[in-house]
Design a protein around this motif. Structure first.
Motif, PDB file in Angstrom:
ATOM      1  N   THR A 175      38.759  34.419  43.764  1.00 15.03           N
ATOM      2  CA  THR A 175      40.149  34.018  43.618  1.00 15.03           C
ATOM      3  C   THR A 175      41.025  35.272  43.560  1.00 15.03           C
ATOM      4  N   LYS A 231      42.870  35.982  41.131  1.00 12.32           N
ATOM      5  CA  LYS A 231      42.670  36.481  39.769  1.00 12.32           C
ATOM      6  C   LYS A 231      41.416  37.337  39.688  1.00 12.32           C
ATOM      7  N   ASP A 232      40.342  36.919  40.366  1.00 13.15           N
ATOM      8  CA  ASP A 232      39.113  37.720  40.398  1.00 13.15           C
ATOM      9  C   ASP A 232      39.383  39.093  40.999  1.00 13.15           C
ATOM     10  N   ARG A 239      41.201  41.312  38.597  1.00 16.65           N
ATOM     11  CA  ARG A 239      40.301  41.775  37.540  1.00 16.65           C
ATOM     12  C   ARG A 239      39.353  42.870  38.043  1.00 16.65           C
TER      13      ARG A 239
END
Length: 291
Positions: A106, A108-109, A112
């Motif tokens: 994603t 978000k992944d 991160r």
């Protein structure tokens, strides 16, 4: 990796060092190794470094995934060892395995993963990052081959890495150049054609090219072959890219090498020597990290 193969590669490192004067400045640094875990840095040093080349930089390719983000101390030690022994890391983003497939990352992944890498002190100013792995295989992308989604994730990852201002250089996922069109795989240039037609500016998100130029079929063919699925696969890729950009891409061959078995074993030293002298000597190649 077998003991025989280690000896073959170690011999080539000395050969490459001695012949570096007739090639570009980075020539003596081309041959490296692909590892899977930070603790394998000790094995990489043992393979790549000799008294003759200890002052030269070499490359090591390694995956960095979601499960590595909380292992900052382990990764910082790895980077510190890379600096000590003059190894340039090529870091490949991965997500996390779930059943037979790797999860589709994603946004978000990706954020991160980027934050995790940026929190580390790198051994070099240049930070090479590969945006995931062989998405022309369904198992590498959540069970589905989806060049459109990969194009979006490649563009987002490239843009996000650049916002860090830390000298990241973006390499796309290498594709399996031997994969056919089917339910679980897509032919490499069909995949890239779909991606680039969907996003004509995607090519500008790529700094250098990443290739898995294996000696197929079965990782056991002669190095003299010239087909798309041979050690010269990167040449076919660079020719293909000319349709989309006049840029001269540097090439990182982050996976290659022969299977070591009863049939190929007696030829491995000759195969690697031929590859070193006649294929990996191409001045467009920046690194070759057998896997």
């Amino acid at each position: 990796m077998s003991k025989f193969l280690r000896l073959a590669l170690s011999g080539l490192l000395v050969v490459g060092l001695l012949s570096a004067q007739i090639r570009p400045a980075y020539a003596g640094e081309v041959l490296g190794i692909h590892i899977l875990h930070p603790y394998e840095i000790t094995d990489a040093v043992g393979l790549l470094k000799t008294d003759q080349n200890k002052d030269q930089w070499a490359y090591v390719t390694i995956p960095y995934g979601l499960d590595d983000i909380n292992k900052k101390d382990e990764w910082q030690l790895f980077f510190d060892k890379c600096k000590e022994y003059k190894l340039k890391p090529i870091v490949r983003f991965v997500s996390r395995a779930e059943g037979p497939n790797w999860l589709v990352p994603t946004t978000k992944d990706i954020i991160r993963l980027t934050a995790g890498l940026s929190a580390l002190n790198w051994p070099t100013e240049e930070r090479l990052v590969i945006v995931f792995n062989e998405p022309n295989h369904a198992k590498e992308w959540g069970g589905k081959v989806d060049p459109i989604d990969y194009a979006d994730k490649l563009r987002f990852t490239s843009d996000w890495l650049r916002t860090e201002g830390k000298g990241y250089r973006v390499l796309p996922a290498a594709l399996d150049l031997a994969a056919p069109n089917g339910s679980q795989t897509m032919e490499a240039f069909t995949f890239w054609t779909k991606a680039f037609e969907y996003d004509p500016e995607l090519i500008n998100s790529i700094d250098d090219w990443n290739s898995h130029s294996y000696p197929n079929p079965a990782f056991s063919s002669s190095p003299t072959l010239k087909a798309q699925n041979s050690l010269r696969g990167f040449e076919h890729e660079l020719t293909f890219l000319k349709k989309y950009s006049p840029k001269e891409f540097g090439v990182y061959i982050t996976e290659t090498g022969w299977v070591d078995n009863a049939t190929t074993g007696r030829y491995l030293a000759q195969y690697y020597k031929y590859a070193q002298d006649n294929i990996w000597s191409d001045p467009r190649i920046r690194a070759v990290t057998p896997f």
